[in-house]
Design a protein around this motif. Structure first.
Motif, PDB file in Angstrom:
ATOM      1  N   LEU A 226     102.947  33.307  70.002  1.00 18.70           N
ATOM      2  CA  LEU A 226     103.769  33.225  68.055  1.00 18.70           C
ATOM      3  C   LEU A 226     103.794  34.422  68.062  1.00 18.70           C
ATOM      4  O   LEU A 226     105.090  34.316  66.811  1.00 18.70           O
TER       5      LEU A 226
ATOM      6  N   TYR B  83      96.355  27.872  69.896  1.00 17.42           N
ATOM      7  CA  TYR B  83      97.789  28.251  70.062  1.00 17.42           C
ATOM      8  C   TYR B  83      97.672  30.254  70.964  1.00 17.42           C
ATOM      9  O   TYR B  83      96.812  30.521  70.678  1.00 17.42           O
ATOM     10  N   ASP B  84      98.759  29.970  71.979  1.00 17.13           N
ATOM     11  CA  ASP B  84      98.711  31.273  72.538  1.00 17.13           C
ATOM     12  C   ASP B  84      99.008  32.166  71.395  1.00 17.13           C
ATOM     13  O   ASP B  84     100.488  32.334  70.972  1.00 17.13           O
TER      14      ASP B  84
ATOM     15  N   TRP C  65      99.954  18.140  64.179  1.00 20.10           N
ATOM     16  CA  TRP C  65      99.990  19.042  64.087  1.00 20.10           C
ATOM     17  C   TRP C  65      98.267  19.610  64.210  1.00 20.10           C
ATOM     18  O   TRP C  65      97.817  20.598  64.194  1.00 20.10           O
TER      19      TRP C  65
ATOM     20  N   GLU D 110      97.882  20.448  67.996  1.00 12.99           N
ATOM     21  CA  GLU D 110      97.780  20.905  68.215  1.00 12.99           C
ATOM     22  C   GLU D 110      96.339  22.369  68.369  1.00 12.99           C
ATOM     23  O   GLU D 110      95.949  23.222  68.678  1.00 12.99           O
ATOM     24  N   ALA D 111      96.327  22.137  66.974  1.00 14.55           N
ATOM     25  CA  ALA D 111      95.232  23.521  66.135  1.00 14.55           C
ATOM     26  C   ALA D 111      94.410  23.115  67.061  1.00 14.55           C
ATOM     27  O   ALA D 111      93.055  24.508  67.218  1.00 14.55           O
TER      28      ALA D 111
END
Length: 85
Positions: free
Chosen positions: A33, A28-29, A20, A23-24
């Motif tokens: 989301l 993020y797109d 996580w 990813e952060a």
């Protein structure tokens, strides 16, 4: 990490937290989301409101029986009962 770290009662492994975090850091797109459809689907163009309703055990049993008989949810049966023909 302690054994008390859970999400919905499921322990979270350190590897999952690392994933996580990676990813952060990448980012993020936001458009993706927004399209995920979080929450319950809307019931039309107007906003709806959740209300509390107290029913006896017999009323709930009757409601469930009617919903089962009509192949509907509790909410659908209640909304149908409120609809003026």
């Amino acid at each position: 990490m302690g054994d008390r770290e859970t999400i919905n009662g499921v322990p979270v492994a350190e590897e999952q937290i690392d994933t996580w975090a990676q990813e952060a850091e990448v980012g993020y797109d936001v458009e993706t989301l927004k399209r995920r459809g979080r929450g319950r689907p809307g019931r039309g163009s107007e906003p709806s409101q959740v209300i509390a309703l107290r029913l006896t055990a017999k009323e709930i049993a009757d409601l469930d029986a009617r919903a089962e008989h009509e192949g509907k949810t509790r909410s659908e049966v209640i909304r149908d009962a409120l609809t003026v023909a």
